[in-house]
Design a protein around this motif. Structure first.
Motif, PDB file in Angstrom:
ATOM      1  N   MET A 135       0.733  -1.482   0.486  1.00 42.63           N
ATOM      2  CA  MET A 135      -0.380   0.006  -0.110  1.00 42.63           C
ATOM      3  C   MET A 135       0.709   1.082  -0.323  1.00 42.63           C
ATOM      4  O   MET A 135       2.179   1.061   1.284  1.00 42.63           O
ATOM      5  N   ILE A 136       0.238   2.338  -1.230  1.00 41.99           N
ATOM      6  CA  ILE A 136       1.136   3.523  -1.272  1.00 41.99           C
ATOM      7  C   ILE A 136       0.791   4.857   0.032  1.00 41.99           C
ATOM      8  O   ILE A 136      -0.632   4.714   0.378  1.00 41.99           O
ATOM      9  N   ARG A 137       1.559   4.263   0.994  1.00 44.58           N
ATOM     10  CA  ARG A 137       0.565   6.199   1.504  1.00 44.58           C
ATOM     11  C   ARG A 137       1.526   7.507   1.855  1.00 44.58           C
ATOM     12  O   ARG A 137       2.637   7.253   1.553  1.00 44.58           O
ATOM     13  N   VAL A 138       0.769   8.261   1.683  1.00 46.22           N
ATOM     14  CA  VAL A 138       1.789  10.061   1.158  1.00 46.22           C
ATOM     15  C   VAL A 138       0.934  10.673   2.102  1.00 46.22           C
ATOM     16  O   VAL A 138       0.277  11.260   2.413  1.00 46.22           O
ATOM     17  N   MET A 139       1.900  11.829   3.179  1.00 50.41           N
ATOM     18  CA  MET A 139       1.427  12.473   3.745  1.00 50.41           C
ATOM     19  C   MET A 139       2.418  13.651   4.028  1.00 50.41           C
ATOM     20  O   MET A 139       3.781  13.433   4.207  1.00 50.41           O
ATOM     21  N   HIS A 140       2.057  14.829   4.078  1.00 48.09           N
ATOM     22  CA  HIS A 140       2.602  16.109   4.004  1.00 48.09           C
ATOM     23  C   HIS A 140       3.521  15.999   6.269  1.00 48.09           C
ATOM     24  O   HIS A 140       2.970  15.948   7.209  1.00 48.09           O
ATOM     25  N   VAL A 141       5.204  15.866   6.290  1.00 51.13           N
ATOM     26  CA  VAL A 141       4.835  15.219   7.100  1.00 51.13           C
ATOM     27  C   VAL A 141       5.217  16.435   8.476  1.00 51.13           C
ATOM     28  O   VAL A 141       4.630  16.158   9.404  1.00 51.13           O
ATOM     29  N   ALA A 142       4.611  17.474   8.400  1.00 48.21           N
ATOM     30  CA  ALA A 142       4.822  18.554   9.315  1.00 48.21           C
ATOM     31  C   ALA A 142       3.301  18.688  10.048  1.00 48.21           C
ATOM     32  O   ALA A 142       2.825  18.977  10.853  1.00 48.21           O
ATOM     33  N   ASP A 143       2.071  17.517   8.792  1.00 45.61           N
ATOM     34  CA  ASP A 143       0.996  17.743   9.636  1.00 45.61           C
ATOM     35  C   ASP A 143       0.375  16.468  10.443  1.00 45.61           C
ATOM     36  O   ASP A 143      -0.565  16.027  10.931  1.00 45.61           O
ATOM     37  N   VAL A 144       1.698  15.593  10.217  1.00 44.67           N
ATOM     38  CA  VAL A 144       1.394  14.083  11.382  1.00 44.67           C
ATOM     39  C   VAL A 144       1.087  14.710  12.479  1.00 44.67           C
ATOM     40  O   VAL A 144       1.824  14.865  13.347  1.00 44.67           O
ATOM     41  N   PRO A 145       0.172  14.060  13.028  1.00 47.53           N
ATOM     42  CA  PRO A 145       0.038  13.708  14.731  1.00 47.53           C
ATOM     43  C   PRO A 145       1.471  13.104  15.470  1.00 47.53           C
ATOM     44  O   PRO A 145       1.659  11.883  14.946  1.00 47.53           O
ATOM     45  N   LEU A 146       1.771  14.016  16.310  1.00 52.78           N
ATOM     46  CA  LEU A 146       3.181  12.718  16.480  1.00 52.78           C
ATOM     47  C   LEU A 146       2.720  12.779  18.315  1.00 52.78           C
ATOM     48  O   LEU A 146       1.392  13.277  18.940  1.00 52.78           O
ATOM     49  N   VAL A 147       3.096  11.724  18.876  1.00 58.66           N
ATOM     50  CA  VAL A 147       2.080  11.377  19.945  1.00 58.66           C
ATOM     51  C   VAL A 147       3.242  11.588  20.774  1.00 58.66           C
ATOM     52  O   VAL A 147       4.908  11.372  20.694  1.00 58.66           O
ATOM     53  N   PRO A 148       3.149  11.227  22.606  1.00 61.78           N
ATOM     54  CA  PRO A 148       4.524  11.830  23.408  1.00 61.78           C
ATOM     55  C   PRO A 148       5.157  10.247  23.554  1.00 61.78           C
ATOM     56  O   PRO A 148       4.523   9.130  23.283  1.00 61.78           O
ATOM     57  N   ASP A 149       6.496  10.323  23.561  1.00 62.26           N
ATOM     58  CA  ASP A 149       7.660   9.193  24.124  1.00 62.26           C
ATOM     59  C   ASP A 149       8.657   9.941  24.676  1.00 62.26           C
ATOM     60  O   ASP A 149       9.336  10.260  24.419  1.00 62.26           O
ATOM     61  N   PRO A 150       8.624   9.536  26.250  1.00 63.01           N
ATOM     62  CA  PRO A 150       8.646  10.324  26.956  1.00 63.01           C
ATOM     63  C   PRO A 150      10.391   9.470  27.456  1.00 63.01           C
ATOM     64  O   PRO A 150      10.544   7.947  26.828  1.00 63.01           O
ATOM     65  N   LEU A 151      11.313  10.296  27.583  1.00 68.69           N
ATOM     66  CA  LEU A 151      12.990  10.069  27.697  1.00 68.69           C
ATOM     67  C   LEU A 151      12.682   9.641  29.533  1.00 68.69           C
ATOM     68  O   LEU A 151      11.784   9.858  30.125  1.00 68.69           O
ATOM     69  N   ASP A 152      13.574   8.353  29.159  1.00 67.89           N
ATOM     70  CA  ASP A 152      14.147   7.881  30.609  1.00 67.89           C
ATOM     71  C   ASP A 152      14.460   9.233  31.038  1.00 67.89           C
ATOM     72  O   ASP A 152      15.735   9.525  30.456  1.00 67.89           O
ATOM     73  N   PRO A 153      14.521   9.346  32.603  1.00 66.78           N
ATOM     74  CA  PRO A 153      15.360  10.861  33.357  1.00 66.78           C
ATOM     75  C   PRO A 153      16.251  10.383  32.893  1.00 66.78           C
ATOM     76  O   PRO A 153      17.257  11.275  33.450  1.00 66.78           O
ATOM     77  N   ALA A 154      17.068   9.212  32.654  1.00 65.37           N
ATOM     78  CA  ALA A 154      18.056   9.237  33.221  1.00 65.37           C
ATOM     79  C   ALA A 154      18.969   9.588  32.083  1.00 65.37           C
ATOM     80  O   ALA A 154      20.025   9.671  32.158  1.00 65.37           O
ATOM     81  N   GLN A 155      18.615   9.407  30.764  1.00 61.98           N
ATOM     82  CA  GLN A 155      18.873   9.810  29.453  1.00 61.98           C
ATOM     83  C   GLN A 155      19.585  11.598  29.854  1.00 61.98           C
ATOM     84  O   GLN A 155      20.510  12.092  29.070  1.00 61.98           O
ATOM     85  N   ILE A 156      18.166  12.359  30.266  1.00 61.85           N
ATOM     86  CA  ILE A 156      18.522  13.902  29.971  1.00 61.85           C
ATOM     87  C   ILE A 156      19.491  14.647  31.311  1.00 61.85           C
ATOM     88  O   ILE A 156      19.965  14.305  32.296  1.00 61.85           O
TER      89      ILE A 156
END
Length: 105
Positions: A1-22
């Motif tokens: 299946m071909i998918r086309v999207m405008h990258v600036a419009d793609v909704p992102l979801v939180p992906d929390p960092l491990d606090p040890a990485q900060i």
């Protein structure tokens, strides 16, 4: 299946960092998983550490300095393509919110 999207419009979801990485700042990450190992990822300014997977990515917006432990330091910005080797221990200093499209194994 071909998918086309405008990258600036793609909704992102939180992906929390491990606090040890900060290391400094209050960076926040988010992601849109498009397929297994493929997606769009974003990080706000700050300094974080990571252990990389085998990855190729293209920076869409923002700027960062990536330092590899015991190796080189590179600057990345819009239009740059970067290859990260599996197992590389990195420190990312994100100067401007960075958004990238990636494929990782």
């Amino acid at each position: 299946m071909i998918r086309v999207m405008h990258v600036a419009d793609v909704p992102l979801v939180p992906d929390p960092l491990d606090p040890a990485q900060i290391v400094s700042g209050t960076p926040v990450t988010s992601v849109a998983e498009l397929d297994e190992g493929r997606g769009i990822w974003e990080i706000t300014p700050g300094v974080v550490t990571d252990v990389e997977r085998d990855e190729i990515f293209v920076v869409l917006s923002g700027r960062a300095t990536i330092a590899v432990e015991g190796g080189e330091t590179v600057e990345v910005g819009p239009g740059d393509v970067c290859l990260l080797p599996e197992g590389a221990k990195t420190t990312w200093t994100v100067h401007e919110t960075l958004r990238k499209v990636y494929q990782a194994h």
